[in-house]
Design a protein around this motif. Structure first.
Motif, PDB file in Angstrom:
ATOM      1  N   GLY A 241      -2.305 -24.952   4.893  1.00  0.00           N
ATOM      2  CA  GLY A 241      -3.174 -23.781   4.835  1.00  0.00           C
ATOM      3  C   GLY A 241      -2.740 -22.734   5.837  1.00  0.00           C
ATOM      4  N   SER A 242      -3.508 -21.666   5.923  1.00  0.00           N
ATOM      5  CA  SER A 242      -3.243 -20.601   6.891  1.00  0.00           C
ATOM      6  C   SER A 242      -3.855 -20.986   8.229  1.00  0.00           C
ATOM      7  N   ILE A 243      -3.150 -20.638   9.300  1.00  0.00           N
ATOM      8  CA  ILE A 243      -3.605 -20.933  10.656  1.00  0.00           C
ATOM      9  C   ILE A 243      -3.507 -19.661  11.486  1.00  0.00           C
ATOM     10  N   THR A 244      -4.609 -19.302  12.137  1.00  0.00           N
ATOM     11  CA  THR A 244      -4.626 -18.158  13.046  1.00  0.00           C
ATOM     12  C   THR A 244      -5.350 -18.550  14.319  1.00  0.00           C
ATOM     13  N   ARG A 245      -5.074 -17.817  15.387  1.00  0.00           N
ATOM     14  CA  ARG A 245      -5.738 -18.081  16.658  1.00  0.00           C
ATOM     15  C   ARG A 245      -7.105 -17.410  16.681  1.00  0.00           C
ATOM     16  N   LYS A 246      -8.123 -18.135  17.148  1.00  0.00           N
ATOM     17  CA  LYS A 246      -9.464 -17.580  17.230  1.00  0.00           C
ATOM     18  C   LYS A 246      -9.594 -16.534  18.323  1.00  0.00           C
ATOM     19  N   ASP A 247      -8.744 -16.627  19.348  1.00  0.00           N
ATOM     20  CA  ASP A 247      -8.871 -15.721  20.490  1.00  0.00           C
ATOM     21  C   ASP A 247      -7.991 -14.483  20.371  1.00  0.00           C
ATOM     22  N   ARG A 248      -7.353 -14.279  19.203  1.00  0.00           N
ATOM     23  CA  ARG A 248      -6.479 -13.131  19.049  1.00  0.00           C
ATOM     24  C   ARG A 248      -6.823 -12.394  17.759  1.00  0.00           C
ATOM     25  N   PRO A 249      -7.364 -11.168  17.862  1.00  0.00           N
ATOM     26  CA  PRO A 249      -7.712 -10.429  16.644  1.00  0.00           C
ATOM     27  C   PRO A 249      -6.470 -10.065  15.841  1.00  0.00           C
ATOM     28  N   LEU A 250      -6.596 -10.102  14.537  1.00  0.00           N
ATOM     29  CA  LEU A 250      -5.484  -9.734  13.664  1.00  0.00           C
ATOM     30  C   LEU A 250      -5.468  -8.230  13.423  1.00  0.00           C
ATOM     31  N   SER A 251      -4.284  -7.681  13.253  1.00  0.00           N
ATOM     32  CA  SER A 251      -4.172  -6.278  12.850  1.00  0.00           C
ATOM     33  C   SER A 251      -4.671  -6.146  11.410  1.00  0.00           C
ATOM     34  N   ASP A 252      -4.901  -4.900  11.002  1.00  0.00           N
ATOM     35  CA  ASP A 252      -5.366  -4.674   9.626  1.00  0.00           C
ATOM     36  C   ASP A 252      -4.348  -5.212   8.619  1.00  0.00           C
ATOM     37  N   ALA A 253      -3.061  -5.008   8.911  1.00  0.00           N
ATOM     38  CA  ALA A 253      -2.025  -5.467   7.981  1.00  0.00           C
ATOM     39  C   ALA A 253      -1.975  -6.990   7.926  1.00  0.00           C
ATOM     40  N   ALA A 254      -2.106  -7.662   9.076  1.00  0.00           N
ATOM     41  CA  ALA A 254      -2.099  -9.127   9.094  1.00  0.00           C
ATOM     42  C   ALA A 254      -3.313  -9.675   8.365  1.00  0.00           C
ATOM     43  N   ARG A 255      -4.462  -9.031   8.536  1.00  0.00           N
ATOM     44  CA  ARG A 255      -5.673  -9.451   7.819  1.00  0.00           C
ATOM     45  C   ARG A 255      -5.498  -9.255   6.319  1.00  0.00           C
ATOM     46  N   PHE A 256      -4.860  -8.150   5.929  1.00  0.00           N
ATOM     47  CA  PHE A 256      -4.603  -7.888   4.516  1.00  0.00           C
ATOM     48  C   PHE A 256      -3.698  -8.973   3.943  1.00  0.00           C
ATOM     49  N   PHE A 257      -2.643  -9.332   4.695  1.00  0.00           N
ATOM     50  CA  PHE A 257      -1.737 -10.394   4.237  1.00  0.00           C
ATOM     51  C   PHE A 257      -2.485 -11.710   4.059  1.00  0.00           C
ATOM     52  N   LEU A 258      -3.347 -12.048   5.015  1.00  0.00           N
ATOM     53  CA  LEU A 258      -4.094 -13.297   4.946  1.00  0.00           C
ATOM     54  C   LEU A 258      -4.979 -13.327   3.701  1.00  0.00           C
ATOM     55  N   ASP A 259      -5.653 -12.217   3.431  1.00  0.00           N
ATOM     56  CA  ASP A 259      -6.493 -12.138   2.237  1.00  0.00           C
ATOM     57  C   ASP A 259      -5.652 -12.258   0.969  1.00  0.00           C
TER      58      ASP A 259
END
Length: 322
Positions: A288-306
Motif C-alpha cells: 500500500g501507500s505509506i506516508t509520514r504522519k508528521d510531514r504534510p504533503l504538497s498539493d502535487a504529492a497529495r494529488f498523486f496519492l489520490d
C-alpha cells in the motif's frame, strides 16, 4: 495528564530551545562516529561542542552520550534523536529541492519510491494522471525493497512510498492498502515446461531456481511453499532481487524464477518469458501507500496519492471475479 497531552505541551517549549546548530552537530556525530571529529567538521572546539550537547540534553531531559574509554558514544536515546534529526535533514533537503524547482519555473517535485509489483501498471497510470494535472512537475521514481524504501521515507528522501509496513511503524506512518501481490512462476520461452497446460509445483523441483534473498517477503512465501511440500530449498540457488537479472537468466537457461504477477504478465506479453500454469498457494501481504504522519504533503504529492488509490479501485472494479 496523559503522556500524549504532556508531549503536546512540551513540544512548543522544545522547539523554542532547539537550535539548528545542535541538529547539525548530532548529524555530524552520526556521520563521523566521534564528537571530536564532528566538532572539527563544524569548526568548533570540543568544549564548545560538549556544552552544546549538554544544553540539548537539558532540553530533551535525556542523556545522549555515554563515556566509553577516552571517547563517547551515543546512548539509545541519542540514537533515537539521531534518527529523527536525519528525518529533519531529509525534510529540509526536500524543501530545498522543491524551492529550487519553483525558482526555475517548474511546479515543484514529487519523490516516489515503490516496490516492483505496482510499477508496470498501477504506478505508471498514477504518474500519467499526475503529469496531466501538473505538466511542469518533476517526478523522481525509485524502485527498491520495502525496507529500503521505508528508510528513504523516514530520512525525507521520499514523499510517498509504495510497499509493505511493519506493525511497529504504524503509529508514526499512514498506511493504506492498495492490492494483494499475486506471484507467478516464470521460465524462458524455450523451457521444457513452457508448453504444458498444467504444471504441478512439485515438478519444478527438478530444475535450478532463482529466488529473492533471504528475509524478503517473496522469499518467505516460496520457503513456505517448499515446507508445505516437505521439500528442501533447492540447492545451488541464485539469489537476487533484480527482475532484469532473473529475466535474462531464465532466457538463457532452464532455471525457474518467481516474480510479481503484474510484471510477469507484462514481460510475457512482450515474449520475454513464459508464465507457467502453476499455482503458488501461499500469499503475500497487501502492499500500500505509506506516508509520514508528521510531514504534510504538497498539493502535487497529495494529488498523486489520490490518483494512485483511484487507479487501484478502478483495477479492482474491472478485475475478473473468482
Amino acid at each position: 495528564m496523559s503522556a500524549r497531552s504532556t508531549s503536546h505541551t512540551a513540544t512548543p517549549q522544545l522547539l523554542n530551545r532547539l537550535r539548528m546548530r545542535q541538529v547539525a552537530l548530532i548529524l555530524a556525530v552520526g556521520e563521523h562516529g566521534t564528537l571530536r571529529k564532528a566538532s572539527a567538521e563544524l569548526g568548533m572546539t570540543q568544549p564548545a561542542a560538549t556544552k552544546m550537547i549538554q544544553e540539548l540534553e537539558s532540553a530533551l531531559g535525556q542523556r545522549l552520550f555515554e563515556r566509553v574509554g577516552r571517547g563517547q558514544k551515543l546512548t539509545p536515546a541519542g540514537e533515537s534523536v539521531l534518527r529523527y534529526f536525519r528525518g529533519m535533514r531529509g525534510s529540509v533537503e526536500s524543501m530545498t529541492r522543491e524551492l529550487a524547482e519553483l525558482a526555475l519555473g517548474s511546479s515543484g517535485r514529487v519523490s516516489v519510491g515503490s516496490i516492483m509489483a505496482p510499477s508496470p501498471n498501477l504506478l505508471t497510470r498514477a504518474i500519467v494522471v499526475l503529469k496531466k494535472a501538473y505538466p511542469l512537475l518533476s517526478v523522481d521514481v525509485q524502485l527498491d525493497t520495502s525496507d529500503r524504501l521505508f528508510e528513504l521515507l523516514r530520512e525525507g528522501e521520499l514523499d510517498v512510498a509504495i510497499g509493505r509496513i511493519r506493525d511497529e511503524h504504524r503509529a508514526d506512518y499512514t498506511f493504506t492498502a492498495l492490492e494483494n501481490e499475486a506471484l507467478s512462476v516464470v521460465v524462458g520461452v524455450q523451457h521444457p515446461l513452457a508448453g504444458r497446460r498444467v504444471v504441478p509445483f512439485a515438478s519444478l523441483l527438478d530444475y535450478p531456481w532463482i529466488l529473492q534473498p533471504l528475509g524478503s517477503p517473496m522469499r518467505e512465501v516460496l520457503d513456505q511453499e517448499f515446507r508445505m511440500l516437505q521439500a528442501p530449498t533447492p540447492k545451488g540457488l541464485i539469489e537476487t532481487a533484480s527482475i532484469l537479472t532473473t529475466t535474462n537468466l531464465i532466457g538463457q537457461t532452464e532455471m525457474i524464477g518467481v516474480m510479481p504477477q503484474s510484471i510477469a504478465r507484462h514481460y510475457g506479453d512482450h515474449g520475454l518469458l513464459k508464465v507457467l500454469p502453476c499455482r503458488i498457494q501461499h500469499k503475500m501481504e497487501a502492499f500500500g501507500s505509506i506516508t509520514r504522519k508528521d510531514r504534510p504533503l504538497s498539493d502535487a504529492a497529495r494529488f498523486f496519492l489520490d490518483a494512485l488509490h483511484e487507479q487501484s479501485q478502478a483495477s479492482a472494479a474491472t478485475a475478473p471475479s473468482g
